[in-house]
Enzyme design. Structure first.
Site, short mmCIF file in Angstrom:
data_model
loop_
_atom_site.label_atom_id
_atom_site.label_comp_id
_atom_site.label_asym_id
_atom_site.label_seq_id
_atom_site.Cartn_x
_atom_site.Cartn_y
_atom_site.Cartn_z
N ASP A 81 0.30 5.89 11.72
CA ASP A 81 -0.61 6.27 12.80
C ASP A 81 -0.57 5.32 13.99
O ASP A 81 -0.14 4.18 13.89
CB ASP A 81 -2.05 6.39 12.27
CG ASP A 81 -2.53 5.12 11.57
OD1 ASP A 81 -1.70 4.44 10.92
OD2 ASP A 81 -3.73 4.80 11.66
N GLU A 138 -4.01 4.43 8.81
CA GLU A 138 -4.32 3.04 8.46
C GLU A 138 -5.42 2.47 9.33
O GLU A 138 -6.20 1.64 8.90
CB GLU A 138 -3.06 2.16 8.58
CG GLU A 138 -3.19 0.77 7.97
CD GLU A 138 -4.01 -0.22 8.80
OE1 GLU A 138 -4.78 -1.00 8.21
OE2 GLU A 138 -3.89 -0.21 10.03
#
Ligand SMILES: [Zn+2]
Ligand SMILES: [Zn+2]
Length: 396
Positions: free
Chosen positions: A81, A139
């Protein structure tokens, strides 16, 4: 084997750069990594490995099988991400998704793991066991994609005996890595406190319960948790970064004050204890002054603990692969990382991959608008991780 891996890392370097640049141009926020997951799946299909999509949303897991695949399984993890940051770099691979940027290097982690997959698949006749490659979403956002993937069974069928993860590290030069056994990164919890008093005219405090003064006392009192209750040898930090009086003015005492902060430490038992004490102190202080206090804790990531023996082995193997001068010991960090969930579940080693290049001005820290990497780091990132995987699988 080492030379074979090095040769393949060199050979796949341009593909890794292309993957990284593609991901960098099309970053996606936490838990929205639809295109990213799709891209990873396409690349895995092109390499020719078995994979599964849609784990914890956009997560992808590839299973690489060497000879005798049931011998032992290990896991490798990359997060995918990006962050809500507007990129300021003027580069050909600048983010095309305005306001979203791979400013934490997760594009590098993903591209590296694709490279590792390719290397290990190419050498599958030369190693024994199974490698589970985990491409993880979310994350950067609670509750963390790692916790969801674990809940959804990513560590089962087959269960790995250990797991490795890497993270970009601008203070270290490309070509180097850094690690630390034992506690490495902090737990992180968010505190949301509301002090409810009774507002009124600023000139007549006797008719009010002033939540501003009470909040000020709470801030000071809670700092004593760190200075007086924490073991001084155990790092703890408490920061209140946001305070907001609802409806107050120079001459108005507000009804409520909201306070937001973060508490970080390196010890799970103390973490619980500290949060319990903070809540108790804030509530009883407010009560003593005739106000009420709502104390909400948003639990964040746990302490990241690097398994002592696994990290010692990793260091030894990294020195064999990179040379002694390219492997350094790092201090603990008070930032947090959801790889910590893996480290709570099994022997884990999370190391930092050097990505800096001061001569070329590549020094910006992660989470900044000017973060970038020396792409030479990709060759190290993928080669070393493939080497670690093979070593850990081949261990007696
Ligand atoms: Zn980050
Ligand atoms: Zn990160």
């Amino acid at each position: 084997m080492k030379e074979k891996i090095k040769a393949l890392a060199r050979q796949y370097q341009s593909a890794a750069v292309a993957h990284r640049r593609h991901l960098h141009q099309f970053p996606e926020l936490s838990f929205q990594e639809v295109q990213t997951g799709q891209y990873v799946a396409q690349q895995l299909a092109a390499i020719g490995v078995e994979y599964q999509q849609g784990i914890a949303g956009n997560g992808v897991v590839a299973l690489l099988k060497g000879k005798n695949p049931r011998k032992r399984t290990i896991a490798l993890r990359a997060d995918m991400d990006a962050l809500p940051i507007l990129e300021a770099n003027d580069v050909p691979y600048k983010s095309q998704n305005t306001g979203v940027m791979h400013a934490c290097g997760h594009d590098v982690h993903t591209a590296s793991l694709l490279g590792v997959t390719h290397i290990l698949h190419s050498l599958r006749a030369h190693w024994e066991g199974t490698v589970k490659c985990i491409f993880q979403p979310g994350e950067e956002k609670l509750p963390g994609g790692a916790s969801i993937m674990i809940r959804d069974g990513v560590l089962e069928n087959p269960r790995p005996v250990s797991i490795f993860g890497q993270h970009v590290h601008p203070p270290l030069r490309a070509g180097m890595i850094g690690l630390k056994p034992g506690i490495f990164m902090a737990s992180s919890d968010e505190l949301y406190i509301t002090v409810k008093g009774r507002g009124g005219h600023g000139a007549m405090p006797q008719d009010c319960v002033d939540p501003v003064v009470i909040t000020a006392q709470i801030i000071v009192a809670l700092q004593q948790i760190v200075s007086r209750y924490a073991d001084p040898t155990m790092p703890s930090v408490l920061t209140f970064g946001k305070i907001n009086s609802l409806g107050g003015a120079t001459n108005i005492i507000p009804n409520e004050v909201k306070l937001e902060g973060t508490f970080r430490t390196m010890h799970e038992k103390w973490r619980k204890e500290a949060l319990r004490r903070m809540k108790k102190i804030a509530e009883s202080l407010a009560k003593g002054f005739g106000a009420a206090c709502e104390f909400r804790i948003e639990k964040g990531y746990p302490v990241l603990h690097n398994h002592e023996e696994l990290t010692a082995r990793t260091k030894k193997w990294a020195i064999e692969y990179l040379g002694k001068d390219k492997v350094v010991d790092l201090p603990i960090r008070m930032t947090s990382e959801d790889f910590a969930y893996f480290s709570q579940a099994m022997p884990a080693c999370f190391y930092r991959l050097g990505t800096g290049n001061p001569e070329r001005g590549i020094i910006s820290p992660v989470h900044t608008t000017t973060f970038d990497i020396d792409e030479a780091a990709l060759e190290t990132g993928m080669g070393l991780m493939a080497w670690l995987a093979v070593q850990e699988l081949g261990r007696k």
